[in-house]
Design an enzyme around this catalytic site. Structure first.
Site, PDB file in Angstrom:
ATOM      1  N   LYS A  69     156.311 -33.250  77.533  1.00  0.00           N
ATOM      2  CA  LYS A  69     157.605 -33.807  77.876  1.00  0.00           C
ATOM      3  C   LYS A  69     157.639 -35.333  77.726  1.00  0.00           C
ATOM      4  O   LYS A  69     158.693 -35.937  77.684  1.00  0.00           O
ATOM      5  CB  LYS A  69     157.928 -33.488  79.355  1.00  0.00           C
ATOM      6  CG  LYS A  69     158.039 -32.041  79.701  1.00  0.00           C
ATOM      7  CD  LYS A  69     158.294 -31.942  81.240  1.00  0.00           C
ATOM      8  CE  LYS A  69     158.180 -30.511  81.674  1.00  0.00           C
ATOM      9  NZ  LYS A  69     158.254 -30.413  83.154  1.00  0.00           N
ATOM     10  N   GLY A  70     156.478 -35.936  77.668  1.00  0.00           N
ATOM     11  CA  GLY A  70     156.374 -37.394  77.791  1.00  0.00           C
ATOM     12  C   GLY A  70     157.191 -38.209  76.799  1.00  0.00           C
ATOM     13  O   GLY A  70     157.561 -39.342  77.092  1.00  0.00           O
ATOM     14  N   GLU A 105     155.155 -39.604  69.805  1.00  0.00           N
ATOM     15  CA  GLU A 105     154.332 -39.347  70.997  1.00  0.00           C
ATOM     16  C   GLU A 105     154.510 -40.468  72.011  1.00  0.00           C
ATOM     17  O   GLU A 105     154.849 -41.601  71.669  1.00  0.00           O
ATOM     18  CB  GLU A 105     152.858 -39.199  70.546  1.00  0.00           C
ATOM     19  CG  GLU A 105     151.846 -38.965  71.634  1.00  0.00           C
ATOM     20  CD  GLU A 105     152.042 -37.666  72.425  1.00  0.00           C
ATOM     21  OE1 GLU A 105     153.160 -37.425  72.913  1.00  0.00           O
ATOM     22  OE2 GLU A 105     151.060 -36.928  72.592  1.00  0.00           O
ATOM     23  N   ASP A 106     154.256 -40.133  73.274  1.00  0.00           N
ATOM     24  CA  ASP A 106     154.389 -41.148  74.325  1.00  0.00           C
ATOM     25  C   ASP A 106     153.187 -42.088  74.368  1.00  0.00           C
ATOM     26  O   ASP A 106     153.333 -43.302  74.417  1.00  0.00           O
ATOM     27  CB  ASP A 106     154.613 -40.500  75.710  1.00  0.00           C
ATOM     28  CG  ASP A 106     153.555 -39.452  76.075  1.00  0.00           C
ATOM     29  OD1 ASP A 106     152.741 -39.083  75.204  1.00  0.00           O
ATOM     30  OD2 ASP A 106     153.547 -38.995  77.236  1.00  0.00           O
ATOM     31  N   ASP A 141     145.728 -41.694  74.318  1.00  0.00           N
ATOM     32  CA  ASP A 141     144.751 -42.066  75.338  1.00  0.00           C
ATOM     33  C   ASP A 141     143.358 -41.761  74.767  1.00  0.00           C
ATOM     34  O   ASP A 141     142.797 -42.574  74.022  1.00  0.00           O
ATOM     35  CB  ASP A 141     145.081 -41.255  76.595  1.00  0.00           C
ATOM     36  CG  ASP A 141     144.236 -41.620  77.795  1.00  0.00           C
ATOM     37  OD1 ASP A 141     143.770 -42.757  77.859  1.00  0.00           O
ATOM     38  OD2 ASP A 141     144.041 -40.773  78.682  1.00  0.00           O
ATOM     39  N   LYS A 157     146.239 -46.690  74.173  1.00  0.00           N
ATOM     40  CA  LYS A 157     145.192 -47.192  75.088  1.00  0.00           C
ATOM     41  C   LYS A 157     143.864 -47.097  74.355  1.00  0.00           C
ATOM     42  O   LYS A 157     143.083 -46.164  74.593  1.00  0.00           O
ATOM     43  CB  LYS A 157     145.132 -46.306  76.341  1.00  0.00           C
ATOM     44  CG  LYS A 157     146.137 -46.642  77.401  1.00  0.00           C
ATOM     45  CD  LYS A 157     145.685 -46.148  78.766  1.00  0.00           C
ATOM     46  CE  LYS A 157     146.206 -44.791  79.082  1.00  0.00           C
ATOM     47  NZ  LYS A 157     146.000 -44.366  80.481  1.00  0.00           N
ATOM     48  N   PHE A 161     146.821 -46.488  84.385  1.00  0.00           N
ATOM     49  CA  PHE A 161     147.662 -45.293  84.396  1.00  0.00           C
ATOM     50  C   PHE A 161     149.108 -45.753  84.552  1.00  0.00           C
ATOM     51  O   PHE A 161     149.450 -46.444  85.506  1.00  0.00           O
ATOM     52  CB  PHE A 161     147.260 -44.332  85.520  1.00  0.00           C
ATOM     53  CG  PHE A 161     147.943 -43.008  85.375  1.00  0.00           C
ATOM     54  CD1 PHE A 161     147.472 -42.064  84.469  1.00  0.00           C
ATOM     55  CD2 PHE A 161     149.099 -42.714  86.100  1.00  0.00           C
ATOM     56  CE1 PHE A 161     148.122 -40.838  84.306  1.00  0.00           C
ATOM     57  CE2 PHE A 161     149.752 -41.500  85.934  1.00  0.00           C
ATOM     58  CZ  PHE A 161     149.266 -40.561  85.036  1.00  0.00           C
ATOM     59  N   VAL A 162     149.924 -45.396  83.591  1.00  0.00           N
ATOM     60  CA  VAL A 162     151.306 -45.878  83.593  1.00  0.00           C
ATOM     61  C   VAL A 162     152.292 -44.723  83.761  1.00  0.00           C
ATOM     62  O   VAL A 162     151.999 -43.585  83.406  1.00  0.00           O
ATOM     63  CB  VAL A 162     151.632 -46.686  82.315  1.00  0.00           C
ATOM     64  CG1 VAL A 162     150.835 -47.962  82.255  1.00  0.00           C
ATOM     65  CG2 VAL A 162     151.401 -45.850  81.054  1.00  0.00           C
ATOM     66  N   ASP A 206     154.994 -39.374  83.309  1.00  0.00           N
ATOM     67  CA  ASP A 206     155.091 -38.933  84.699  1.00  0.00           C
ATOM     68  C   ASP A 206     153.818 -39.123  85.507  1.00  0.00           C
ATOM     69  O   ASP A 206     152.746 -39.375  84.963  1.00  0.00           O
ATOM     70  CB  ASP A 206     155.425 -37.434  84.733  1.00  0.00           C
ATOM     71  CG  ASP A 206     154.203 -36.575  84.384  1.00  0.00           C
ATOM     72  OD1 ASP A 206     153.541 -36.889  83.380  1.00  0.00           O
ATOM     73  OD2 ASP A 206     153.907 -35.622  85.124  1.00  0.00           O
ATOM     74  N   ARG A 241     159.463 -40.053  85.474  1.00  0.00           N
ATOM     75  CA  ARG A 241     159.852 -40.019  84.056  1.00  0.00           C
ATOM     76  C   ARG A 241     161.167 -40.751  83.821  1.00  0.00           C
ATOM     77  O   ARG A 241     161.439 -41.230  82.731  1.00  0.00           O
ATOM     78  CB  ARG A 241     160.036 -38.571  83.585  1.00  0.00           C
ATOM     79  CG  ARG A 241     158.774 -37.739  83.559  1.00  0.00           C
ATOM     80  CD  ARG A 241     159.052 -36.428  82.822  1.00  0.00           C
ATOM     81  NE  ARG A 241     158.027 -35.426  83.039  1.00  0.00           N
ATOM     82  CZ  ARG A 241     156.878 -35.338  82.373  1.00  0.00           C
ATOM     83  NH1 ARG A 241     156.600 -36.214  81.446  1.00  0.00           N
ATOM     84  NH2 ARG A 241     156.010 -34.387  82.629  1.00  0.00           N
TER      85      ARG A 241
HETATM   86  P1  5GP Z   1     145.096 -37.864  75.049  1.00  0.00           P
HETATM   87  O1  5GP Z   1     144.010 -38.166  76.037  1.00  0.00           O
HETATM   88  O2  5GP Z   1     144.905 -36.493  74.472  1.00  0.00           O
HETATM   89  O3  5GP Z   1     145.216 -38.923  73.999  1.00  0.00           O
HETATM   90  O4  5GP Z   1     146.471 -37.875  75.847  1.00  0.00           O
HETATM   91  C1  5GP Z   1     146.934 -36.723  76.482  1.00  0.00           C
HETATM   92  C2  5GP Z   1     148.130 -36.949  77.343  1.00  0.00           C
HETATM   93  O5  5GP Z   1     147.701 -37.555  78.552  1.00  0.00           O
HETATM   94  C3  5GP Z   1     149.229 -37.877  76.851  1.00  0.00           C
HETATM   95  O6  5GP Z   1     150.120 -37.280  75.930  1.00  0.00           O
HETATM   96  C4  5GP Z   1     149.933 -38.157  78.165  1.00  0.00           C
HETATM   97  O7  5GP Z   1     150.833 -37.124  78.475  1.00  0.00           O
HETATM   98  C5  5GP Z   1     148.786 -38.170  79.158  1.00  0.00           C
HETATM   99  N1  5GP Z   1     148.426 -39.560  79.509  1.00  0.00           N
HETATM  100  C6  5GP Z   1     147.427 -40.319  79.038  1.00  0.00           C
HETATM  101  N2  5GP Z   1     147.428 -41.546  79.598  1.00  0.00           N
HETATM  102  C7  5GP Z   1     148.482 -41.546  80.458  1.00  0.00           C
HETATM  103  C8  5GP Z   1     149.034 -42.535  81.355  1.00  0.00           C
HETATM  104  O8  5GP Z   1     148.595 -43.700  81.487  1.00  0.00           O
HETATM  105  N3  5GP Z   1     150.138 -42.153  82.080  1.00  0.00           N
HETATM  106  C9  5GP Z   1     150.686 -40.903  81.991  1.00  0.00           C
HETATM  107  N4  5GP Z   1     151.747 -40.659  82.747  1.00  0.00           N
HETATM  108  N5  5GP Z   1     150.198 -39.966  81.154  1.00  0.00           N
HETATM  109  C10 5GP Z   1     149.105 -40.290  80.409  1.00  0.00           C
END
Ligand code: 5GP
Length: 182
Positions: free
Chosen positions: A50-51, A106-107, A110, A138, A159-160, A166, A172
């Site tokens: 949903k991000g 994508e949002d 990470d 990040k 963590f944002v 969310d 959100r």
């Molecule tokens: P990945 O670790 O696979 O790159 O990211 C997976 C998901 O973790 C992201 O799409 C996002 O939904 C969530 N995520 C990662 N970092 C953050 C953050 O700082 N805040 C929030 N709210 N979600 C995060």
């Protein structure tokens, strides 16, 4: 997560990291980037829910070439230290992407695992082309060597929340990106 008052909800917000104005300006640039690449051939903007719902909504308004939007829910699962996982598609695209230029919207990137797996999955469906645009990046947290074609903001290991992102499904709706107070 439960809040007894608005004040309690607001306590989760440590401070504004990226303002509404800054987001708007960068999204305009991202729109120009996409308008410079695509020229009216079928274009599909894919939001990973949903991000990224808010980001997609604002970004598509800056895209001046004809485009469609699509939504998917994808989650990656890992065991131990593996860098690539199994992507579980909880909701798939309606479009057969074979005829489209696809842009994944994508949002946040990470660890990079989710996008790495989603890109692999969508590439296997042979789109005309595939690019990734992320609102936030990040890089300090990366486990998989993944780089988006365009990142609007690079942030440190925080963590944002807000602007689609969310914590326990809340926050959100904030129109800005905030650092979350644990
Ligand atoms: P990945 O670790 O696979 O790159 O990211 C997976 C998901 O973790 C992201 O799409 C996002 O939904 C969530 N995520 C990662 N970092 C953050 C953050 O700082 N805040 C929030 N709210 N979600 C995060």
């Amino acid at each position: 997560m439960e809040f007894k008052s608005v004040a309690e909800f607001e306590k989760g917000i440590k401070g504004i990291l990226i303002s509404e104005k800054e987001i708007k300006a960068k999204i305009k640039e991202a729109g120009e980037y996409l308008n410079g690449i695509y020229d009216g051939t079928p274009l599909l903007l894919v939001s990973i829910l949903k991000g990224s719902f808010m980001f997609l909504a604002d970004l598509c308004k800056e895209v001046k070439v004809p485009c469609e939007v699509g939504f998917m829910i994808a989650k990656s699962y890992y065991q131990g230290t593996q860098s690539s996982g199994i992507v579980k598609i909880e909701m798939d695209l309606q479009q057969n992407i074979g005829k489209y230029h696809v842009v994944i919207v994508e949002d946040i990137v990470d660890t990079g695992r989710t996008l790495n797996d989603v890109v692999k999955l969508l590439r296997a469906r042979n789109p005309v082309s595939l690019r990734v645009v992320t609102l936030l990046d990040k890089p300090d947290r990366r486990i998989v060597d993944f780089k988006a074609d365009l990142s609007l903001f690079t942030i440190s290991d925080l963590f944002v929340v807000g602007y689609g992102l969310d914590c326990g499904e809340y926050y959100r709706n904030l129109p800005y990106i905030a650092e979350f107070k644990e």
